[in-house]
Structures are given as C-alpha cells and as structure tokens.
Motif scaffolding. Structure first.
Motif, PDB file in Angstrom:
ATOM      1  N   ILE A 220       0.832  -1.207   0.000  1.00 40.94           N
ATOM      2  CA  ILE A 220       0.000   0.000   0.000  1.00 40.94           C
ATOM      3  C   ILE A 220       0.866   1.255   0.000  1.00 40.94           C
ATOM      4  O   ILE A 220       0.496   2.272  -0.611  1.00 40.94           O
ATOM      5  N   VAL A 221       2.032   1.204   0.623  1.00 40.49           N
ATOM      6  CA  VAL A 221       2.956   2.345   0.576  1.00 40.49           C
ATOM      7  C   VAL A 221       3.385   2.601  -0.867  1.00 40.49           C
ATOM      8  O   VAL A 221       3.450   3.752  -1.321  1.00 40.49           O
ATOM      9  N   GLN A 222       3.675   1.531  -1.587  1.00 42.87           N
ATOM     10  CA  GLN A 222       4.029   1.669  -2.999  1.00 42.87           C
ATOM     11  C   GLN A 222       2.890   2.328  -3.775  1.00 42.87           C
ATOM     12  O   GLN A 222       3.109   3.227  -4.601  1.00 42.87           O
ATOM     13  N   GLU A 223       1.662   1.922  -3.497  1.00 45.12           N
ATOM     14  CA  GLU A 223       0.500   2.496  -4.190  1.00 45.12           C
ATOM     15  C   GLU A 223       0.308   3.969  -3.814  1.00 45.12           C
ATOM     16  O   GLU A 223       0.001   4.804  -4.666  1.00 45.12           O
ATOM     17  N   ILE A 224       0.490   4.285  -2.537  1.00 42.15           N
ATOM     18  CA  ILE A 224       0.344   5.678  -2.088  1.00 42.15           C
ATOM     19  C   ILE A 224       1.300   6.593  -2.836  1.00 42.15           C
ATOM     20  O   ILE A 224       0.918   7.676  -3.302  1.00 42.15           O
ATOM     21  N   LEU A 225       2.551   6.160  -2.964  1.00 41.37           N
ATOM     22  CA  LEU A 225       3.602   7.034  -3.479  1.00 41.37           C
ATOM     23  C   LEU A 225       3.811   6.935  -4.990  1.00 41.37           C
ATOM     24  O   LEU A 225       4.299   7.882  -5.598  1.00 41.37           O
ATOM     25  N   GLN A 226       3.440   5.811  -5.586  1.00 43.20           N
ATOM     26  CA  GLN A 226       3.728   5.623  -7.001  1.00 43.20           C
ATOM     27  C   GLN A 226       2.486   5.436  -7.863  1.00 43.20           C
ATOM     28  O   GLN A 226       2.592   5.358  -9.083  1.00 43.20           O
ATOM     29  N   GLY A 227       1.308   5.390  -7.235  1.00 44.23           N
ATOM     30  CA  GLY A 227       0.066   5.282  -7.982  1.00 44.23           C
ATOM     31  C   GLY A 227      -0.575   6.643  -8.186  1.00 44.23           C
ATOM     32  O   GLY A 227       0.049   7.688  -7.968  1.00 44.23           O
ATOM     33  N   ASP A 228      -1.817   6.634  -8.610  1.00 42.94           N
ATOM     34  CA  ASP A 228      -2.560   7.878  -8.806  1.00 42.94           C
ATOM     35  C   ASP A 228      -3.090   8.388  -7.468  1.00 42.94           C
ATOM     36  O   ASP A 228      -3.237   7.627  -6.508  1.00 42.94           O
ATOM     37  N   ILE A 229      -3.372   9.679  -7.430  1.00 41.51           N
ATOM     38  CA  ILE A 229      -4.029  10.266  -6.255  1.00 41.51           C
ATOM     39  C   ILE A 229      -5.530  10.091  -6.445  1.00 41.51           C
ATOM     40  O   ILE A 229      -6.164  10.775  -7.252  1.00 41.51           O
ATOM     41  N   THR A 230      -6.083   9.138  -5.733  1.00 48.75           N
ATOM     42  CA  THR A 230      -7.475   8.744  -5.944  1.00 48.75           C
ATOM     43  C   THR A 230      -8.039   8.118  -4.675  1.00 48.75           C
ATOM     44  O   THR A 230      -7.285   7.592  -3.844  1.00 48.75           O
ATOM     45  N   THR A 231      -9.358   8.145  -4.530  1.00 50.07           N
ATOM     46  CA  THR A 231      -9.999   7.532  -3.369  1.00 50.07           C
ATOM     47  C   THR A 231      -9.870   6.009  -3.381  1.00 50.07           C
ATOM     48  O   THR A 231     -10.151   5.361  -2.371  1.00 50.07           O
ATOM     49  N   THR A 232      -9.442   5.426  -4.496  1.00 52.59           N
ATOM     50  CA  THR A 232      -9.133   3.995  -4.512  1.00 52.59           C
ATOM     51  C   THR A 232      -8.031   3.687  -3.516  1.00 52.59           C
ATOM     52  O   THR A 232      -7.943   2.592  -2.963  1.00 52.59           O
ATOM     53  N   CYS A 233      -7.185   4.679  -3.285  1.00 52.30           N
ATOM     54  CA  CYS A 233      -6.141   4.610  -2.241  1.00 52.30           C
ATOM     55  C   CYS A 233      -6.236   5.908  -1.449  1.00 52.30           C
ATOM     56  O   CYS A 233      -5.548   6.886  -1.752  1.00 52.30           O
ATOM     57  N   PRO A 234      -7.112   5.961  -0.460  1.00 52.15           N
ATOM     58  CA  PRO A 234      -7.382   7.233   0.241  1.00 52.15           C
ATOM     59  C   PRO A 234      -6.141   7.956   0.741  1.00 52.15           C
ATOM     60  O   PRO A 234      -6.066   9.190   0.683  1.00 52.15           O
ATOM     61  N   ALA A 235      -5.134   7.220   1.226  1.00 53.06           N
ATOM     62  CA  ALA A 235      -3.945   7.870   1.779  1.00 53.06           C
ATOM     63  C   ALA A 235      -3.117   8.597   0.727  1.00 53.06           C
ATOM     64  O   ALA A 235      -2.243   9.401   1.076  1.00 53.06           O
ATOM     65  N   SER A 236      -3.396   8.368  -0.550  1.00 53.13           N
ATOM     66  CA  SER A 236      -2.672   9.098  -1.607  1.00 53.13           C
ATOM     67  C   SER A 236      -2.926  10.599  -1.530  1.00 53.13           C
ATOM     68  O   SER A 236      -2.136  11.393  -2.047  1.00 53.13           O
ATOM     69  N   ILE A 237      -4.012  11.008  -0.858  1.00 53.77           N
ATOM     70  CA  ILE A 237      -4.318  12.433  -0.714  1.00 53.77           C
ATOM     71  C   ILE A 237      -3.206  13.160   0.028  1.00 53.77           C
ATOM     72  O   ILE A 237      -3.031  14.383  -0.124  1.00 53.77           O
ATOM     73  N   LEU A 238      -2.419  12.437   0.818  1.00 54.61           N
ATOM     74  CA  LEU A 238      -1.329  13.071   1.564  1.00 54.61           C
ATOM     75  C   LEU A 238      -0.306  13.712   0.632  1.00 54.61           C
ATOM     76  O   LEU A 238       0.391  14.650   1.028  1.00 54.61           O
ATOM     77  N   ARG A 239      -0.236  13.251  -0.601  1.00 55.13           N
ATOM     78  CA  ARG A 239       0.710  13.836  -1.560  1.00 55.13           C
ATOM     79  C   ARG A 239       0.326  15.256  -1.954  1.00 55.13           C
ATOM     80  O   ARG A 239       1.131  15.977  -2.558  1.00 55.13           O
ATOM     81  N   THR A 240      -0.876  15.681  -1.607  1.00 58.54           N
ATOM     82  CA  THR A 240      -1.322  17.048  -1.904  1.00 58.54           C
ATOM     83  C   THR A 240      -1.226  17.942  -0.677  1.00 58.54           C
ATOM     84  O   THR A 240      -1.651  19.099  -0.724  1.00 58.54           O
ATOM     85  N   GLN A 241      -0.659  17.419   0.415  1.00 57.36           N
ATOM     86  CA  GLN A 241      -0.655  18.140   1.689  1.00 57.36           C
ATOM     87  C   GLN A 241       0.767  18.523   2.092  1.00 57.36           C
ATOM     88  O   GLN A 241       1.515  17.699   2.641  1.00 57.36           O
ATOM     89  N   PRO A 242       1.183  19.769   1.855  1.00 60.06           N
ATOM     90  CA  PRO A 242       2.560  20.167   2.178  1.00 60.06           C
ATOM     91  C   PRO A 242       2.878  20.145   3.668  1.00 60.06           C
ATOM     92  O   PRO A 242       4.053  20.167   4.045  1.00 60.06           O
TER      93      PRO A 242
END
Length: 257
Positions: A220-242
């Motif tokens: 899931i860490v790989q998906e968070i950091l290397q996948g798309d920013i999407t609710t399919t992986c909710p934690a990916s939203i952190l990439r938009t949070q400085p």
C-alpha cells in the motif's frame, strides 16, 4: 537522535525512511515533541488528533517517555471508533487511548467518540461541533492495508466530503485487518460500522505525521507514493498536503523504486 536513511518528496509529501521501526518511532517522537514545545511557547493551548493501531505503539511510548511537554495545555481528540462497542472493550479505541495516553499524561481534555451511543447521528453532530470550534495543530495518522486513513475505506472516502464526522460501513479488507489485531475471536465479532473523521477534516490539521512501518504495509505504501491520487487509495491524498510527512521503515519501503 535517529536520522532517516533517505528523505525525499513525492509531490508535496515529505517521505522519510528509517533502518527500523524503532528508529522511525523515536525520530517521529522527537519531531512531535519539538513541534509541541514550540507551539506551547506561543499559545496557551493546542489540540491534537490521535490515531490508534500497532503503528502508533512505539511512537506514543517514545513521545511520552521523552517528556518536557506540558500536557495540561493540550486538548486531545481521536480519529475513529467502532459503532456499538463499549469503552471497556479491549478493541475499543477509547480503551487504547485512555490506557496508553490519557492515564499517563493527564491532558487538559480528551474528547472521545462515544462508540456505544444510542444515537449515532447525534454523536456525529456532537463531535463535529467540537472539532469545528477548535483549530487542530497536529494530526497523527496510520495507514490501513487498504489505504484507509482513519476509517475512510476506498468505498466511502471522499476528498470533497462536506461532513467532518460520519458513520461508515467497514470493508472486508479493513475488518480482516481488525481481526488480525487479536482483539476479536472471529470475523462475526468485528463491528461492521464505525465513526470516522472525514478526509477533509483530517487535512485541516496544521501538521500531519503519518507512520506506516512493517512489511505488510509495503504494497500500500508503494500504491500511495507511485500510484494515482485517488480515493481507490485514500492515503494518496497526503501527496497534496505540504504540511504532511510520511515516516517509513525499510520493510514498508521495500517495494519503492
């Protein structure tokens, strides 16, 4: 003081990787201690959102052991709670936080989500009002094996959610993860519904520290950091949070390229 073996940004998110979970927890604790001490020199109170789960255990113990924080000026909230579970149940997040935090540091206030309320919608409203009347200076997070933040599973996560707190049905990956904690005898015992702070409410925090150690989090860490920013992986939203930082150990970072 432990230091990260690697430190880099993915979009706006600071990512730090450590040799071990212990080193990760210690450094995160020192970062938080320093931040809280600086805040309390400038203001007479501060508010924190606390997470639960295995990822927080070493960190919370390290933070409390470090000392030098005036907890009498700190107001605590938490991110989520099962519906229909008492505060004395060993799986209750109220139980986890009362035993591991409140009884050790005696904060000014600890506002708990009442999981065994008879009126769940009213409880959402009550907790929402408490949060909306309080600036959240720090949010501590873990990441679920399905990428959830708090109990925002992929099926219910909404990056534009108008609510602050909501009642959700837990997905099967999440419920299996809760069963694996050992606090429930079988899947039937794992609650199907829970209260959760929403993604926008979490992202309102002035600083976010997310801890995601262990091999089981690598995918899931790989998906968070290397996948798309999407609710399919909710934690990916952190990439938009400085204001957010993601703390990993070598195990959870093992699939990153």
């Amino acid at each position: 003081m432990p230091t990260a073996t690697k430190s880099f940004y993915v979009d706006d998110l600071l990512v730090q990787i450590y040799k071990s979970e212990t080193e990760m927890a210690l450094d995160a604790a020192e970062v938080v201690q320093k931040y809280l001490k600086q805040l309390l020199q400038k203001q007479n109170k501060t508010a924190l959102l606390l997470a639960t789960g295995n990822s927080q255990l070493k960190f919370l113990n390290a933070l409390i052991t470090l000392g030098e924080i005036d907890w009498s000026k700190i107001i605590l909230f938490h991110l989520d709670e099962y519906l229909g579970i008492s505060a004395e149940h060993p799986a209750s997040f109220r139980f986890y936080l009362r035993e591991r935090v409140e009884k050790r540091v005696f904060p000014q206030q600890f506002h708990y989500l009442e999981g065994d309320t008879l009126e769940p919608i009213a409880e959402c409203d009550r907790y929402s009002k408490l949060l909306q009347n309080q600036t959240i200076d720090l949010c501590l997070l873990g990441v679920g094996e399905n990428g959830h933040l708090a109990f925002n599973d992929p099926a219910v996560a909404d990056f534009q959610d108008p609510a602050s707190v909501k009642l959700v049905k837990l997905d099967e990956i999440n419920r299996q993860q809760q069963l694996n904690t050992g606090y429930f005898q079988n899947m039937v015992d794992v609650p199907q519904y829970a209260f959760t702070l929403t993604i926008p409410m979490i992202c309102q925090a002035k600083k976010i520290i997310c801890l995601a150690p262990e091999k089981r989090k690598a995918k899931i860490v790989q998906e968070i950091l290397q996948g798309d920013i999407t609710t399919t992986c909710p934690a990916s939203i952190l990439r938009t949070q400085p204001q957010a930082s993601l703390f990993l150990d070598l195990n959870s970072a093992s699939l990153l390229t």
